[in-house]
Design a protein around this motif. Structure first.
Motif, mmCIF file in Angstrom:
data_model
loop_
_atom_site.group_PDB
_atom_site.id
_atom_site.type_symbol
_atom_site.label_atom_id
_atom_site.label_comp_id
_atom_site.label_asym_id
_atom_site.label_seq_id
_atom_site.Cartn_x
_atom_site.Cartn_y
_atom_site.Cartn_z
ATOM 1 N N MET A 100 0.937 -1.193 -0.164
ATOM 2 C CA MET A 100 -0.134 0.043 0.083
ATOM 3 C C MET A 100 1.002 1.308 -0.043
ATOM 4 O O MET A 100 1.851 1.320 0.712
ATOM 5 C CB MET A 100 -0.800 0.079 1.109
ATOM 6 C CG MET A 100 -1.741 1.229 1.099
ATOM 7 S SD MET A 100 -2.816 1.422 2.760
ATOM 8 C CE MET A 100 -3.531 -0.058 3.076
ATOM 9 N N ARG A 101 0.497 2.255 -0.767
ATOM 10 C CA ARG A 101 1.142 3.431 -0.829
ATOM 11 C C ARG A 101 1.110 4.251 0.473
ATOM 12 O O ARG A 101 0.013 4.348 1.064
ATOM 13 C CB ARG A 101 0.728 4.317 -1.971
ATOM 14 C CG ARG A 101 0.919 3.791 -3.269
ATOM 15 C CD ARG A 101 0.067 4.451 -4.396
ATOM 16 N NE ARG A 101 0.747 5.685 -4.898
ATOM 17 C CZ ARG A 101 0.183 6.400 -5.938
ATOM 18 N NH1 ARG A 101 -1.224 6.069 -6.197
ATOM 19 N NH2 ARG A 101 0.968 7.268 -6.275
ATOM 20 N N LYS A 102 2.016 5.202 0.876
ATOM 21 C CA LYS A 102 1.794 5.983 2.169
ATOM 22 C C LYS A 102 1.743 7.263 1.528
ATOM 23 O O LYS A 102 2.080 7.806 0.584
ATOM 24 C CB LYS A 102 3.385 5.907 2.799
ATOM 25 C CG LYS A 102 3.654 4.469 3.310
ATOM 26 C CD LYS A 102 5.000 4.699 4.000
ATOM 27 C CE LYS A 102 6.098 4.955 3.092
ATOM 28 N NZ LYS A 102 7.522 4.946 3.501
ATOM 29 N N VAL A 103 0.795 7.823 2.694
ATOM 30 C CA VAL A 103 0.618 9.391 2.363
ATOM 31 C C VAL A 103 1.489 10.134 3.237
ATOM 32 O O VAL A 103 1.650 9.828 4.466
ATOM 33 C CB VAL A 103 -0.974 9.737 2.870
ATOM 34 C CG1 VAL A 103 -1.009 11.346 2.789
ATOM 35 C CG2 VAL A 103 -1.918 9.194 1.770
ATOM 36 N N ALA A 114 -8.017 7.147 -0.170
ATOM 37 C CA ALA A 114 -8.109 5.824 0.388
ATOM 38 C C ALA A 114 -7.732 4.871 -0.976
ATOM 39 O O ALA A 114 -7.170 3.871 -1.034
ATOM 40 C CB ALA A 114 -9.367 5.397 0.964
ATOM 41 N N ARG A 115 -8.487 5.253 -2.186
ATOM 42 C CA ARG A 115 -8.389 4.641 -3.311
ATOM 43 C C ARG A 115 -7.112 4.647 -3.814
ATOM 44 O O ARG A 115 -6.456 3.998 -4.325
ATOM 45 C CB ARG A 115 -9.312 5.219 -4.371
ATOM 46 C CG ARG A 115 -10.774 4.504 -4.309
ATOM 47 C CD ARG A 115 -11.775 5.075 -5.424
ATOM 48 N NE ARG A 115 -12.157 6.468 -5.503
ATOM 49 C CZ ARG A 115 -12.939 6.976 -4.676
ATOM 50 N NH1 ARG A 115 -13.677 6.147 -3.827
ATOM 51 N NH2 ARG A 115 -13.182 8.244 -4.711
ATOM 52 N N ASP A 136 -15.449 13.844 -2.141
ATOM 53 C CA ASP A 136 -15.100 12.512 -1.452
ATOM 54 C C ASP A 136 -13.555 12.359 -1.182
ATOM 55 O O ASP A 136 -12.887 11.688 -1.828
ATOM 56 C CB ASP A 136 -15.433 11.347 -2.219
ATOM 57 C CG ASP A 136 -15.336 10.001 -1.517
ATOM 58 O OD1 ASP A 136 -15.356 10.108 -0.241
ATOM 59 O OD2 ASP A 136 -15.491 8.785 -2.149
ATOM 60 N N LEU A 137 -12.838 13.351 -0.440
ATOM 61 C CA LEU A 137 -11.620 13.375 0.030
ATOM 62 C C LEU A 137 -11.034 12.233 0.381
ATOM 63 O O LEU A 137 -10.183 11.674 -0.056
ATOM 64 C CB LEU A 137 -11.260 14.817 0.803
ATOM 65 C CG LEU A 137 -9.895 14.813 1.344
ATOM 66 C CD1 LEU A 137 -9.139 14.920 0.447
ATOM 67 C CD2 LEU A 137 -9.878 15.997 2.372
ATOM 68 N N VAL A 197 -2.739 9.988 7.102
ATOM 69 C CA VAL A 197 -1.498 10.530 7.130
ATOM 70 C C VAL A 197 -0.581 9.506 7.706
ATOM 71 O O VAL A 197 -0.796 9.013 8.765
ATOM 72 C CB VAL A 197 -1.344 11.915 7.261
ATOM 73 C CG1 VAL A 197 0.299 12.241 7.034
ATOM 74 C CG2 VAL A 197 -2.291 12.849 6.669
ATOM 75 N N ASP A 198 0.207 8.845 6.757
ATOM 76 C CA ASP A 198 1.216 7.936 7.545
ATOM 77 C C ASP A 198 2.512 8.352 7.970
ATOM 78 O O ASP A 198 3.036 8.034 8.913
ATOM 79 C CB ASP A 198 1.620 6.974 6.607
ATOM 80 C CG ASP A 198 0.269 6.160 5.653
ATOM 81 O OD1 ASP A 198 -0.465 5.427 6.569
ATOM 82 O OD2 ASP A 198 0.158 6.240 4.704
ATOM 83 N N GLU A 199 2.999 9.408 7.383
ATOM 84 C CA GLU A 199 4.459 9.787 7.714
ATOM 85 C C GLU A 199 4.487 11.596 7.803
ATOM 86 O O GLU A 199 3.508 12.093 6.888
ATOM 87 C CB GLU A 199 5.735 9.477 6.782
ATOM 88 C CG GLU A 199 5.942 7.811 6.824
ATOM 89 C CD GLU A 199 6.883 7.545 6.252
ATOM 90 O OE1 GLU A 199 7.707 8.338 5.553
ATOM 91 O OE2 GLU A 199 7.224 6.134 5.796
#
Length: 183
Positions: A1-4, A106-107, A100-101, A133-135
């Motif tokens: 999964m990609r990180k935000v 999420a997509r 739909d932010l 937000v991941d990082e």
């Protein structure tokens, strides 16, 4: 999964107003390096209009210092998504999303690719409150602004967000780059 991944410049007193900061060469190098792991940038309209067309123009003209030009080229090469209900058109390699932010982010996280960079204040604060937000990359600059907008002003968090420091880097200008992950 990609990180935000959220990156922002702050003063020592937490001001995130872009007019209070200074873009020293080491800060441009730091953010250029971050973009090596990014293939999508997400902004709200205000931040998008601050960044575009300025950075694409610098990328084309190569009118800045070597570090500014390198940042501009890195920025310009990355696809962008801008969330706006009012923006009528966007620049090259940019898609406008009107609603739909949470669902869109999420997509995007589920799609293959590198990290997703977010910038600005309003949109990232919404995403932080939603837990998306991941990082975090906070570059704390060595001065006190004494005024201006503070990060997370007016944002309600359902619970305290605990972060784990995973790296720090003192920059030549005296700024400190802090890299956190969500715990």
């Amino acid at each position: 999964m990609r990180k935000v991944v959220y990156g922002i410049n702050l003063t020592a007193d937490g001001c995130c107003d872009h007019t209070k900061g200074n873009g020293t060469p080491d800060i441009h190098v730091y953010f250029t390096d971050l973009y090596k792991d990014v293939d999508l940038i997400v902004y709200g309209r205000k931040t998008y209009e601050l960044m575009v067309p300025f950075w694409p123009d610098v990328a084309k003209s190569q009118s800045g210092s070597p570090t500014v030009n390198a940042f501009a080229l890195a920025f310009d090469a990355i696809d962008k998504v801008v969330f706006s209900k009012t923006l009528q058109q966007a620049g090259a390699n940019t898609r406008i999303v009107r609603e739909d932010l949470a669902g869109e982010i999420a997509r995007l996280k589920q799609q293959p690719g590198k990290d997703i960079s977010i910038g600005g204040v309003d949109l990232p604060c919404q995403l932080i409150a939603l837990g998306l937000v991941d990082e975090f990359h906070f570059v704390v600059q060595p001065y006190i602004a004494g005024e201006g907008r503070r990060l997370m002003d007016g944002t309600f968090l359902p619970e305290q967000l605990n972060l784990k420091l995973v790296a720090f880097k003192p920059l030549e200008s005296g700024a400190m780059a802090l890299h956190y992950t969500k715990q």
